[in-house]
Design an enzyme around this catalytic site. Structure first.
Site, PDB file in Angstrom:
ATOM      1  N   ARG A 189       0.736  12.182  -9.297  1.00  0.00           N
ATOM      2  CA  ARG A 189       1.407  10.930  -9.183  1.00  0.00           C
ATOM      3  C   ARG A 189       2.687  10.711  -9.792  1.00  0.00           C
ATOM      4  NH1 ARG A 189      -2.686   7.421  -7.551  1.00  0.00           N
ATOM      5  NH2 ARG A 189      -4.828   7.706  -8.452  1.00  0.00           N
TER       6      ARG A 189
ATOM      7  N   GLU B 231       0.820  -1.351   0.044  1.00  0.00           N
ATOM      8  CA  GLU B 231      -0.029   0.041   0.052  1.00  0.00           C
ATOM      9  C   GLU B 231       0.942   1.229  -0.192  1.00  0.00           C
ATOM     10  OE1 GLU B 231      -2.255   1.597  -0.549  1.00  0.00           O
ATOM     11  OE2 GLU B 231      -4.343   1.179   0.673  1.00  0.00           O
ATOM     12  N   ASP B 232       0.117   2.441  -0.489  1.00  0.00           N
ATOM     13  CA  ASP B 232       1.042   3.624  -0.455  1.00  0.00           C
ATOM     14  C   ASP B 232       0.790   4.273   0.965  1.00  0.00           C
ATOM     15  OD1 ASP B 232      -1.701   4.161  -0.732  1.00  0.00           O
ATOM     16  OD2 ASP B 232      -1.465   5.481  -2.301  1.00  0.00           O
TER      17      ASP B 232
ATOM     18  N   PHE C  19      -2.601  15.706   4.142  1.00  0.00           N
ATOM     19  CA  PHE C  19      -2.601  15.230   2.959  1.00  0.00           C
ATOM     20  C   PHE C  19      -1.346  15.422   1.816  1.00  0.00           C
ATOM     21  CE2 PHE C  19      -3.746  15.111  -1.483  1.00  0.00           C
ATOM     22  CZ  PHE C  19      -4.683  14.040  -1.827  1.00  0.00           C
TER      23      PHE C  19
ATOM     24  N   ASP D   8      -4.342   5.093   6.221  1.00  0.00           N
ATOM     25  CA  ASP D   8      -5.021   6.297   6.407  1.00  0.00           C
ATOM     26  C   ASP D   8      -5.858   6.073   7.609  1.00  0.00           C
ATOM     27  OD1 ASP D   8      -5.759   9.370   6.431  1.00  0.00           O
ATOM     28  OD2 ASP D   8      -7.423   8.897   5.249  1.00  0.00           O
TER      29      ASP D   8
HETATM   30  P1  5GP Z   1      -7.847   4.358   4.190  1.00  0.00           P
HETATM   31  O1  5GP Z   1      -8.740   3.042   3.635  1.00  0.00           O
HETATM   32  O2  5GP Z   1      -6.731   3.592   4.892  1.00  0.00           O
HETATM   33  O3  5GP Z   1      -8.485   5.491   4.842  1.00  0.00           O
HETATM   34  O4  5GP Z   1      -7.316   4.974   2.763  1.00  0.00           O
HETATM   35  C1  5GP Z   1      -6.268   4.444   2.043  1.00  0.00           C
HETATM   36  C2  5GP Z   1      -6.002   4.897   0.833  1.00  0.00           C
HETATM   37  O5  5GP Z   1      -6.358   6.234   0.657  1.00  0.00           O
HETATM   38  C3  5GP Z   1      -4.786   5.066   0.241  1.00  0.00           C
HETATM   39  O6  5GP Z   1      -4.283   4.012  -0.091  1.00  0.00           O
HETATM   40  C4  5GP Z   1      -4.573   6.437  -0.521  1.00  0.00           C
HETATM   41  O7  5GP Z   1      -4.861   5.728  -1.612  1.00  0.00           O
HETATM   42  C5  5GP Z   1      -5.696   7.075  -0.033  1.00  0.00           C
HETATM   43  N1  5GP Z   1      -4.775   8.079   0.920  1.00  0.00           N
HETATM   44  C6  5GP Z   1      -4.871   8.279   2.198  1.00  0.00           C
HETATM   45  N2  5GP Z   1      -4.191   9.418   2.720  1.00  0.00           N
HETATM   46  C7  5GP Z   1      -3.647   9.705   1.329  1.00  0.00           C
HETATM   47  C8  5GP Z   1      -2.976  11.202   1.319  1.00  0.00           C
HETATM   48  O8  5GP Z   1      -2.328  11.986   2.089  1.00  0.00           O
HETATM   49  N3  5GP Z   1      -2.785  11.436   0.111  1.00  0.00           N
HETATM   50  C9  5GP Z   1      -3.367  10.778  -0.941  1.00  0.00           C
HETATM   51  N4  5GP Z   1      -2.761  11.212  -2.397  1.00  0.00           N
HETATM   52  N5  5GP Z   1      -3.987   9.633  -0.680  1.00  0.00           N
HETATM   53  C10 5GP Z   1      -4.321   9.407   0.285  1.00  0.00           C
HETATM   54 MG    MG Z   2      -3.844   3.596  -1.905  1.00  0.00          MG
END
Ligand code: 5GP
Ligand code: MG
Length: 181
Positions: free
Chosen positions: A168, A102-103, A155, A106
């Site tokens: 990206r 994963e990137d 963010f 969050d």
């Molecule tokens: P989660 O399901 O954990 O809330 O969100 C995960 C996904 O939301 C990450 O895989 C990513 O793609 C996106 N995401 C969460 N935080 C950020 C952020 O700070 N910047 C960006 N560009 N994407 C985010």
């Molecule tokens: Mg993601």
């Protein structure tokens, strides 16, 4: 370093490319040790992790496979709390050692949902590698086995991560300027 502008927002340099690569080689070494004698499959979450996944996968010096899944939970700069499957898992994961890539973690919703689905496919093991972790935003029970950087709840874009599909291809990671302090 000049700030970058994406659509209506300004971003400042946050984590540089050299620091990212150093961290990735460290993560790769840990993975090599933990999976010695095994042939893991890296399951990359599109789109955000594709650049990190490509670097991590190349840094791991062992027999390994790669595959992709695409889920969606983000809208602009906010998590929607809903997870949709846009590209499903096509691989036979039974008895396989899966490393989710994963990137960012969050809220943890995306990975939490995916972990539940993976259980039905009966893998031998599932671990999670995430380039970034925002512990202050975490709302679900998610454990990251290989973490790149722990960051505040701000963010970020670049190195695969987008703001409404742009940013990206920035080689470094940037943070939203207004949120910096
Ligand atoms: P989660 O399901 O954990 O809330 O969100 C995960 C996904 O939301 C990450 O895989 C990513 O793609 C996106 N995401 C969460 N935080 C950020 C952020 O700070 N910047 C960006 N560009 N994407 C985010
Ligand atoms: Mg993601």
């Amino acid at each position: 370093m000049e700030p970058v502008h994406i659509r209506d927002k300004h971003f400042k340099l946050f984590i540089g490319r050299d620091e990212i690569q150093q961290r990735i080689s460290h993560m790769a070494q840990q993975i090599e040790q933990d999976y010695s004698g095994k042939q893991p499959i890296f399951l990359c979450l599109l789109k955000g992790s594709f650049i990190f996944a490509a670097d991590l996968f190349r840094a791991v010096n062992m027999p390994a496979e790669v595959s992709f899944v695409r889920l969606n939970s983000y809208d602009g700069t906010n998590s929607t709390g809903e997870v949709n499957t846009l590209l499903a898992i096509n691989d036979i994961l039974q008895d396989r050692h899966v490393i989710l890539v994963e990137d960012i973690i969050d809220t943890g919703k995306t990975v939490h949902e995916l972990m539940k689905e993976l259980e039905y496919l009966q893998p031998a093991s599932v671990k999670l590698a995430s380039l970034l972790s925002k512990p202050d935003a975490l709302q679900h029970d998610v454990t990251i086995d290989y973490t790149g950087f722990v960051i505040p709840d701000k963010f970020v874009v670049g190195y695969g991560m987008d703001y409404n599909e742009l940013g990206r291809n920035l080689p470094d990671i940037y943070v939203l300027a207004d949120q910096e302090d």
